[in-house]
Write a protein that holds these residues in place. Structure first.
Motif, PDB file in Angstrom:
ATOM      1  N   ALA A 198       0.773  -1.117   0.066  1.00  0.00           N
ATOM      2  CA  ALA A 198       0.166  -0.376   0.088  1.00  0.00           C
ATOM      3  C   ALA A 198       1.016   1.259  -0.336  1.00  0.00           C
ATOM      4  O   ALA A 198       0.410   2.202  -0.580  1.00  0.00           O
ATOM      5  N   CYS A 199       2.126   1.264   0.342  1.00  0.00           N
ATOM      6  CA  CYS A 199       3.032   2.393   0.892  1.00  0.00           C
ATOM      7  C   CYS A 199       3.404   2.528  -0.973  1.00  0.00           C
ATOM      8  O   CYS A 199       3.144   3.507  -0.947  1.00  0.00           O
ATOM      9  N   GLU A 200       3.811   1.331  -1.295  1.00  0.00           N
ATOM     10  CA  GLU A 200       4.683   1.849  -2.703  1.00  0.00           C
ATOM     11  C   GLU A 200       3.173   1.506  -3.322  1.00  0.00           C
ATOM     12  O   GLU A 200       4.146   3.086  -4.048  1.00  0.00           O
ATOM     13  N   GLN A 201       2.005   1.778  -3.262  1.00  0.00           N
ATOM     14  CA  GLN A 201       1.339   2.682  -4.329  1.00  0.00           C
ATOM     15  C   GLN A 201       0.879   3.967  -3.689  1.00  0.00           C
ATOM     16  O   GLN A 201       0.379   5.088  -5.168  1.00  0.00           O
ATOM     17  N   ILE A 202       0.854   4.135  -2.502  1.00  0.00           N
ATOM     18  CA  ILE A 202       1.139   5.940  -2.075  1.00  0.00           C
ATOM     19  C   ILE A 202       2.266   7.356  -2.985  1.00  0.00           C
ATOM     20  O   ILE A 202       2.012   7.834  -3.815  1.00  0.00           O
ATOM     21  N   LYS A 203       3.085   6.101  -3.072  1.00  0.00           N
ATOM     22  CA  LYS A 203       4.233   6.627  -3.421  1.00  0.00           C
ATOM     23  C   LYS A 203       3.807   7.313  -4.975  1.00  0.00           C
ATOM     24  O   LYS A 203       4.608   7.400  -6.092  1.00  0.00           O
ATOM     25  N   GLN A 204       3.681   5.357  -5.899  1.00  0.00           N
ATOM     26  CA  GLN A 204       3.523   6.038  -7.328  1.00  0.00           C
ATOM     27  C   GLN A 204       2.232   6.464  -7.487  1.00  0.00           C
ATOM     28  O   GLN A 204       2.028   6.748  -8.917  1.00  0.00           O
ATOM     29  N   GLY A 205       1.554   7.140  -7.057  1.00  0.00           N
ATOM     30  CA  GLY A 205       0.553   8.577  -6.780  1.00  0.00           C
ATOM     31  C   GLY A 205      -0.843   8.085  -6.788  1.00  0.00           C
ATOM     32  O   GLY A 205      -2.217   8.414  -7.362  1.00  0.00           O
ATOM     33  N   LYS A 206      -0.802   6.535  -6.185  1.00  0.00           N
ATOM     34  CA  LYS A 206      -1.965   5.983  -6.269  1.00  0.00           C
ATOM     35  C   LYS A 206      -3.323   6.693  -5.728  1.00  0.00           C
ATOM     36  O   LYS A 206      -2.108   7.136  -3.881  1.00  0.00           O
TER      37      LYS A 206
ATOM     38  N   ILE B 248       1.092  16.318  -6.856  1.00  0.00           N
ATOM     39  CA  ILE B 248      -0.699  17.491  -7.019  1.00  0.00           C
ATOM     40  C   ILE B 248      -1.746  16.634  -8.300  1.00  0.00           C
ATOM     41  O   ILE B 248      -2.684  17.112  -8.024  1.00  0.00           O
ATOM     42  N   SER B 249      -0.629  15.974  -8.685  1.00  0.00           N
ATOM     43  CA  SER B 249      -1.665  14.762  -9.910  1.00  0.00           C
ATOM     44  C   SER B 249      -2.541  13.904  -8.937  1.00  0.00           C
ATOM     45  O   SER B 249      -4.401  14.366  -8.747  1.00  0.00           O
ATOM     46  N   ALA B 250      -2.729  13.907  -7.894  1.00  0.00           N
ATOM     47  CA  ALA B 250      -2.531  12.769  -7.075  1.00  0.00           C
ATOM     48  C   ALA B 250      -4.124  13.398  -6.312  1.00  0.00           C
ATOM     49  O   ALA B 250      -5.359  12.749  -6.456  1.00  0.00           O
TER      50      ALA B 250
ATOM     51  N   ARG C  69      -7.087  14.254  -8.477  1.00  0.00           N
ATOM     52  CA  ARG C  69      -8.057  13.558  -8.804  1.00  0.00           C
ATOM     53  C   ARG C  69      -8.813  13.099  -7.494  1.00  0.00           C
ATOM     54  O   ARG C  69      -9.548  12.813  -8.078  1.00  0.00           O
ATOM     55  N   LEU C  70      -8.218  13.215  -6.695  1.00  0.00           N
ATOM     56  CA  LEU C  70      -8.955  12.807  -5.149  1.00  0.00           C
ATOM     57  C   LEU C  70      -9.824  13.704  -5.116  1.00  0.00           C
ATOM     58  O   LEU C  70     -11.495  12.995  -5.139  1.00  0.00           O
ATOM     59  N   ARG C  71      -9.869  14.669  -4.953  1.00  0.00           N
ATOM     60  CA  ARG C  71     -10.763  15.897  -5.013  1.00  0.00           C
ATOM     61  C   ARG C  71     -11.718  15.306  -6.076  1.00  0.00           C
ATOM     62  O   ARG C  71     -13.222  16.002  -5.795  1.00  0.00           O
ATOM     63  N   LYS C  72     -11.467  15.270  -7.096  1.00  0.00           N
ATOM     64  CA  LYS C  72     -11.946  15.470  -8.158  1.00  0.00           C
ATOM     65  C   LYS C  72     -13.548  13.618  -7.994  1.00  0.00           C
ATOM     66  O   LYS C  72     -14.841  14.192  -7.934  1.00  0.00           O
ATOM     67  N   ARG C  73     -12.776  12.923  -7.915  1.00  0.00           N
ATOM     68  CA  ARG C  73     -13.262  11.392  -7.342  1.00  0.00           C
ATOM     69  C   ARG C  73     -14.372  11.270  -5.311  1.00  0.00           C
ATOM     70  O   ARG C  73     -15.639  11.256  -5.981  1.00  0.00           O
ATOM     71  N   LYS C  74     -13.635  12.694  -5.136  1.00  0.00           N
ATOM     72  CA  LYS C  74     -14.344  12.169  -3.978  1.00  0.00           C
ATOM     73  C   LYS C  74     -15.273  13.227  -4.279  1.00  0.00           C
ATOM     74  O   LYS C  74     -16.691  13.382  -2.751  1.00  0.00           O
ATOM     75  N   ARG C  75     -15.588  14.014  -5.180  1.00  0.00           N
ATOM     76  CA  ARG C  75     -16.665  14.868  -5.078  1.00  0.00           C
ATOM     77  C   ARG C  75     -16.201  16.451  -4.330  1.00  0.00           C
ATOM     78  O   ARG C  75     -17.236  16.656  -3.271  1.00  0.00           O
ATOM     79  N   ARG C  76     -15.017  16.437  -3.477  1.00  0.00           N
ATOM     80  CA  ARG C  76     -15.135  17.716  -1.874  1.00  0.00           C
ATOM     81  C   ARG C  76     -13.711  19.221  -2.966  1.00  0.00           C
ATOM     82  O   ARG C  76     -12.181  18.301  -3.112  1.00  0.00           O
ATOM     83  N   TYR C  77     -14.723  19.440  -3.494  1.00  0.00           N
ATOM     84  CA  TYR C  77     -13.390  20.563  -4.495  1.00  0.00           C
ATOM     85  C   TYR C  77     -12.793  21.782  -3.864  1.00  0.00           C
ATOM     86  O   TYR C  77     -11.354  21.672  -4.321  1.00  0.00           O
ATOM     87  N   GLN C  78     -13.101  21.982  -3.108  1.00  0.00           N
ATOM     88  CA  GLN C  78     -12.156  23.237  -2.181  1.00  0.00           C
ATOM     89  C   GLN C  78     -11.849  22.849  -0.753  1.00  0.00           C
ATOM     90  O   GLN C  78     -11.034  23.661  -0.073  1.00  0.00           O
TER      91      GLN C  78
ATOM     92  N   ALA D 167      -3.735  22.901  -4.052  1.00  0.00           N
ATOM     93  CA  ALA D 167      -4.940  22.462  -3.733  1.00  0.00           C
ATOM     94  C   ALA D 167      -5.005  21.366  -2.536  1.00  0.00           C
ATOM     95  O   ALA D 167      -5.952  21.181  -2.787  1.00  0.00           O
ATOM     96  N   LEU D 168      -4.143  20.935  -1.027  1.00  0.00           N
ATOM     97  CA  LEU D 168      -4.658  20.748  -0.448  1.00  0.00           C
ATOM     98  C   LEU D 168      -5.418  21.320   0.536  1.00  0.00           C
ATOM     99  O   LEU D 168      -6.459  20.974   1.116  1.00  0.00           O
ATOM    100  N   ALA D 169      -5.490  22.524   0.627  1.00  0.00           N
ATOM    101  CA  ALA D 169      -6.478  24.081   1.518  1.00  0.00           C
ATOM    102  C   ALA D 169      -6.123  25.477   0.395  1.00  0.00           C
ATOM    103  O   ALA D 169      -5.081  25.982   0.854  1.00  0.00           O
TER     104      ALA D 169
END
Length: 782
Positions: free
Chosen positions: A206-214, A233-235, A238-247, A295-297
């Motif tokens: 799981a740690c490796e997947q996070i490193k790879q931007g998953k 920033i890409s990850a 992508r999380l914002r879009k999928r989770k629908r938590r835009y801002q 984009a984090l905050a």
């Protein structure tokens, strides 16, 4: 001469190693007898000489286990005719629950060492715990807190774990979730791949997947989280879009304090909070050393960080150089997932991988959020680590009847009154969302079951359309128990009073309740000065009522508030001509002004509201913060606070602030009309937004204190010198500190929130104490 005593201990005494501690003390002192858990807490029967028995009670008070809290020790004499041969821990007994369910606690240092040390048999075990740490509330289904009453009941201990559990000298003595690789819960990653052969275990994968931007969904202690690399920033996008938590800002987790200090300034008090057994998210100011993606905050000058609080987190973070996003595992505004099957359904379109385990989460518990305001810790969201620890009721509430207070609509919690204590639930959320409302229903039933609670009174907000109010009404009718209705802002102030142990018969305080909206009768309230004792209140001041253009739309579209404020006493055509070059004027000119003007004149779908929260929105939108629409409550105002220019704010020349006035009518109100030309002129002069923010906050604080002076001078018969501050607006650090400082400089005693949120998360507690005060008054009359 041997004597015998019964020693009853109330407080946080179950699931914290209290019985093993009693056993060690008793052995040391040569005592005989037994100790057990029951519905009332811990009960000790001890035989010995009087001096040794006195020493036992002294030791219990002085050397309590790290997670324990003693509220009361009651001692009675017993018959000493038959003396036991030894001192032992005996089986728990059922009874009507009066004990405290312990919150989940962050992993202790000793268990971290076990988890990260290759020679240890718990090396890389993600569920390592002992009597000083680990899951409690999230895994318990009833009292007393014994393994059979938790989700660990299905896991039988191996011989090695059983020996630890049975050994008085082991820190895992009677640690109910005790387990290891051989006998305890397991963790695995989905989906799996035949190529996954080079990793230590699934946590390493799981740690490796996070490193790879998953994006990885991680089942934690009180629910699922969604994790990704916070520096990617890409990850993050992508999380914002999928989770629908835009801002709305994401919470972050870092491996250690050194990592956090790369990005934020951390005071000693903030560090202590981060390292505490509660391990909350702590709001920290961003520094200029290193940067994480905005984009984090978005629009913020702060980040919410927490440290690892489970062995699984430590194992994940030890191989990551940068912090991770660790946000709740859900679609935006839905309840956090707690069940594997539910997570697979709801998170499959968000997460690329899922790190699952087979220890059931029985009670959903979000991460708590804390911020240092006026140099003190203030809880913004009360959940993991804090709930469901009861709050003691103030002096005079000993005869409070058992009650259920239903809370508000947004940021909901509910509150049980039982045995003169207030048990405030963990953060539930916004009841407008159907899954959250269902979670609310489930949690109420769960608490009733755990505490064997039968309400003698039901308490609701006066707003008739709140989901919580409707449910309370139905519950009252179904169970044939009295229904108490409490005005929203009265509840806010009562909660602040009770949290600060203001006695029932101590007389009134002047409460200042500033928030977005609350049902007040003919109009909506949100900027109130109330003379409050617990049972009732008198409204003695307010903010000027302004139309909510479009009703509830005004809470999501700040420009509506700007237009309503600008049209109170101004000629729009004159303003539009004079300031046509300003972005806010151009934006407002693009709106259907004829329709809006008709609504203002007729009042159609435009109720009046004395809301300080909407005033913040109006000014923030005018300055350029989220004017069109917001994606979360208070966004525009929060962004406005974030840019405040500290040099202007703390400049000794108070004339730099904007102008407000108090208009004396039947009831005085704060009028912002004089402020608006000053704001528009500053905008026209391209004055920095931070300076405008500082001038607004400073001017608002000054006029609030001026209103306090006016009201207290006019209410001399009450001799008011104590001011209570509540409502979500006071979670604005700048305004809070400005008001507190100015009030204290004038000699006022100021009560503020620390243990429960100033926002609507504290409403249920306020409702409960108001109802209790009314019931006690009725008892006395009869």
């Amino acid at each position: 001469m041997l004597i015998a005593r019964s020693i009853r201990v109330h407080g946080i005494v179950q699931g914290v190693g209290f019985r093993p501690t009693v056993l060690r003390f008793a052995k040391r002192l040569g005592l005989k007898g037994n100790v057990l858990n029951d519905g009332d807490g811990v009960l000790i029967h001890a035989w010995g000489i009087a001096e040794a028995l006195d020493q036992l009670t002294d030791l219990l008070r002085i050397e309590t286990p790290p997670l324990a809290r003693i509220d009361e020790i009651l001692v009675e004499d017993l018959s000493a005719d038959i003396t036991p041969k030894d001192f032992v821990i005996t089986s728990s007994e059922r009874g009507s629950p009066r004990t405290i369910i312990t919150p989940d606690a962050t992993t202790c240092t000793a268990c971290i060492v076990d988890t990260l040390s290759p020679p240890d048999r718990r090396y890389r075990y993600p569920f390592t715990n002992c009597t000083h740490c680990g899951p409690r509330f999230s895994i318990v289904k009833t009292i007393p807190y014994d393994r059979k009453n938790t989700s660990m009941a299905s896991f039988s201990m191996c011989d090695a774990c059983q020996r630890e559990y049975d050994s008085p000298n082991d820190r895992r003595f009677h640690a109910q979730p005790n387990a290891c690789h051989s006998c305890g819960p397991t963790v695995w990653l989905e989906p799996t791949s035949e190529e996954d052969t080079d990793w230590i275990d699934d946590i390493d994968k799981a740690c490796e997947q996070i490193k790879q931007g998953k994006i990885v969904a991680i089942k934690g202690i009180g629910g699922f989280h969604l994790a990704c690399d916070a520096s990617n920033i890409s990850a993050v996008k992508r999380l914002r879009k999928r989770k629908r938590r835009y801002q709305k800002p994401f919470a972050l987790m870092a491996a250690n304090m050194k990592s956090i200090r790369r990005f934020c300034t951390v005071s000693d008090k903030e560090e202590a909070l981060l390292k505490s057994s509660e391990s909350p998210i702590v709001i920290l100011q961003i520094n200029s050393q290193e940067e994480l993606p905005q984009a984090l905050a978005p629009g913020q000058s702060s980040l919410g960080f927490m440290l690892p609080y489970t062995p699984l987190h430590h194992l994940l973070l030890q191989q990551l150089d940068d912090p991770i996003v660790l946000t709740s595992g859900n679609l935006s505004d839905e309840p956090q997932c707690i069940d594997n099957d539910d997570a697979k359904k709801r998170l499959s379109n968000i997460a690329d991988f899922m790190l699952l385990h087979n220890r059931d989460i029985l009670n959903r518990v979000d991460d708590s959020v804390v911020r240092i305001i006026a140099n003190e810790a203030v809880i913004l969201r009360r959940s993991r680590g804090y709930a469901p620890v009861p709050l003691s009721l103030p002096p005079g509430f000993d005869s409070a009847p058992d009650a259920l207070a239903m809370g508000g609509e947004l940021k909901n919690t509910f509150c049980l009154i039982k045995d003169a204590q207030a048990i405030v639930s963990q953060h539930i959320g916004d009841l407008e969302d159907a899954p959250t409302y269902q979670d609310y229903l489930n949690n109420i039933q769960l608490y009733k079951q755990m505490y064997e609670h039968t309400a003698e009174r039901i308490v609701i907000d006066k707003h008739p359309e709140y989901m919580s109010s409707k449910l309370g009404q139905k519950t009252s009718e179904k169970n044939n128990v009295p229904l108490d209705k409490v005005q929203h802002h009265h509840a806010h102030i009562a909660a602040c009073m009770a949290e600060n142990a203001w006695p029932l018969n101590a007389g009134p305080v002047l409460g200042i309740a500033l928030d977005g909206l609350g049902h007040g009768g003919d109009t909506f309230w949100g900027g109130e000065f109330l003379l409050v004792n617990y049972a009732d209140y008198q409204r003695v001041g307010s903010f000027r009522p302004v139309a909510l253009l479009g009703g509830s739309k005004a809470m999501r579209e700040p420009w509506r508030n700007t237009y309503a404020h600008l049209n109170i006493e101004s000629d729009w055509s004159v303003l539009a001509d004079k300031y046509e070059h300003l972005e806010i004027i151009q934006l407002l000119q693009s709106k259907p002004l004829a329709t809006l003007n008709a609504m203002l004149q007729s009042g159609a779908n435009s109720p009046l509201a004395s809301s300080c929260g909407r005033l913040f929105d109006a000014v923030a939108a005018a300055v350029g913060f989220s004017a069109q629409t917001t994606s979360y409550e208070g966004q525009a105002a929060i962004e406005f606070e974030a840019v405040v220019d500290l040099d202007t704010l703390y400049h000794e020349d108070d004339s730099l602030s904007y102008s407000f006035e108090i208009v004396s009518n039947e009831m005085p109100f704060i009028d912002s009309t004089m402020m608006w030309p000053e704001v528009l002129e500053d905008l026209s002069l391209n004055t920095p937004r931070g300076v405008i923010s500082a001038r607004f906050h400073k001017g608002l604080a000054k006029i609030i204190v001026a209103m306090v002076d006016k009201v207290t001078s006019e209410k001399k018969s009450h001799d008011i010198n104590t001011i209570a501050l509540s409502g979500g607006v006071f979670q604005n650090r700048i305004l809070n500190e400005q008001v507190i400082t100015r009030l204290r400089e004038k000699g006022y005693q100021v009560l503020t929130h620390h243990q429960i949120p100033a926002n609507d998360g504290g409403i249920s507690f306020g409702q409960a104490v108001v109802s209790a005060a009314r019931a006690i008054a009725t008892f006395k009359e009869t």
